[in-house]
Design an enzyme around this catalytic site. Structure first.
Site, PDB file in Angstrom:
ATOM      1  N   PRO A   5       0.764  -1.364   0.108  1.00 47.90           N
ATOM      2  CG  PRO A   5      -0.661  -1.508   1.791  1.00 47.90           C
ATOM      3  CD  PRO A   5       0.525  -2.058   1.072  1.00 47.90           C
ATOM      4  CG  ASN A   6      -0.318   4.107   1.358  1.00 49.63           C
ATOM      5  OD1 ASN A   6      -1.423   4.748   0.728  1.00 49.63           O
ATOM      6  ND2 ASN A   6      -0.326   3.753   2.316  1.00 49.63           N
ATOM      7  NE  ARG A  13       2.934   7.070   2.733  1.00 47.49           N
ATOM      8  CZ  ARG A  13       3.334   6.072   3.313  1.00 47.49           C
ATOM      9  NH1 ARG A  13       4.098   5.163   2.532  1.00 47.49           N
ATOM     10  NH2 ARG A  13       3.192   5.696   4.402  1.00 47.49           N
ATOM     11  CE1 TYR A  18       8.793   4.884   3.316  1.00 50.43           C
ATOM     12  CE2 TYR A  18       7.337   6.916   3.404  1.00 50.43           C
ATOM     13  CZ  TYR A  18       7.715   5.657   3.956  1.00 50.43           C
ATOM     14  OH  TYR A  18       7.138   5.245   5.190  1.00 50.43           O
ATOM     15  CG  ASN A  69       8.548  -1.887   0.442  1.00 51.03           C
ATOM     16  OD1 ASN A  69       7.698  -1.981   1.424  1.00 51.03           O
ATOM     17  ND2 ASN A  69       9.120  -0.880   0.031  1.00 51.03           N
ATOM     18  CB  ALA A  72       0.566  -0.369   5.533  1.00 55.59           C
ATOM     19  CD  GLU A  93      10.137  -7.680   5.633  1.00 56.02           C
ATOM     20  OE1 GLU A  93       9.670  -6.791   6.142  1.00 56.02           O
ATOM     21  OE2 GLU A  93      10.471  -8.917   5.958  1.00 56.02           O
ATOM     22  CG  HIS A  95      10.952  -2.528   4.969  1.00 53.24           C
ATOM     23  ND1 HIS A  95       9.625  -2.280   4.600  1.00 53.24           N
ATOM     24  CD2 HIS A  95      11.158  -4.055   5.444  1.00 53.24           C
ATOM     25  CE1 HIS A  95       8.933  -3.403   5.255  1.00 53.24           C
ATOM     26  NE2 HIS A  95      10.029  -4.492   5.583  1.00 53.24           N
ATOM     27  CB  ILE A  96      12.095   2.960   0.730  1.00 55.67           C
ATOM     28  CG1 ILE A  96      11.531   2.096  -0.364  1.00 55.67           C
ATOM     29  CG2 ILE A  96      13.163   4.147   0.558  1.00 55.67           C
ATOM     30  CD1 ILE A  96      10.619   2.749  -1.316  1.00 55.67           C
ATOM     31  CB  SER A  97      12.386   4.170   5.676  1.00 58.46           C
ATOM     32  OG  SER A  97      11.421   3.352   6.304  1.00 58.46           O
ATOM     33  NE  ARG A 102       9.707   5.668   9.308  1.00 52.10           N
ATOM     34  CZ  ARG A 102       8.705   5.426   8.373  1.00 52.10           C
ATOM     35  NH1 ARG A 102       8.907   4.567   7.584  1.00 52.10           N
ATOM     36  NH2 ARG A 102       7.666   6.195   8.308  1.00 52.10           N
TER      37      ARG A 102
END
Length: 143
Positions: A5-6, A13, A18, A69, A72, A93, A95-97, A102
């Site tokens: 999502p997103n 965003r 990101y 990725n 959410a 898996e 993840h950009i960040s 976080r």
């Protein structure tokens, strides 16, 4: 390469987290990495959990690997988790960040990590072609 999502809004965003690269930029980088070794990439994005489950189930056999990725879906998408348990290929898996840095503690806990081969987190969109390269390397070594 599956995106949750997103990620369709990548580049717009929260660019401070990101970056400014779009999902189309990520797709081009993944395709270029795969094509160098004669591989093809199926690149998809969805905001719907059930659609992600169906994609994983449809392609659970015969792939060189899956790069995902989950976005959410990382935190509570147990149907995706269960579907990933059924695949017969490596799963990376991405993840950009760096999810471990976080702002909210819940963002640092990926349920997917228990069922994936490896995780790349915090390298920006560069993590995607690295994941593709890793899967190609595994496939070439096993041939």
């Amino acid at each position: 390469v599956l995106n949750g999502p997103n990620l369709n809004l990548l580049g717009e965003r929260e660019p401070e987290i990101y970056g400014r690269d779009t999902l189309a930029d990520v797709e081009a980088a993944c395709r270029a990495e795969a094509e160098r070794s004669g591989f093809a990439v199926d690149f998809r994005q969805t905001n719907a959990e059930h659609e992600m489950v169906e994609w994983i189930q449809q392609h659970r056999k015969g792939l060189a690997g899956i790069v995902i990725n989950p976005a959410a879906f990382t935190y509570a998408a147990y149907p995706n988790f269960d579907a990933l348990k059924l695949v017969d290929c490596p799963v990376v898996e991405v993840h950009i960040s760096n999810i471990h840095r976080r702002e909210a503690e819940w963002r640092s806990k990926s349920i997917m990590t228990q069922v994936v081969t490896g995780i790349i987190s915090g390298l920006g969109v560069n993590g995607y072609p690295l994941a593709v390269r890793h899967i190609i390397g595994l496939k070439e070594r096993s041939a």
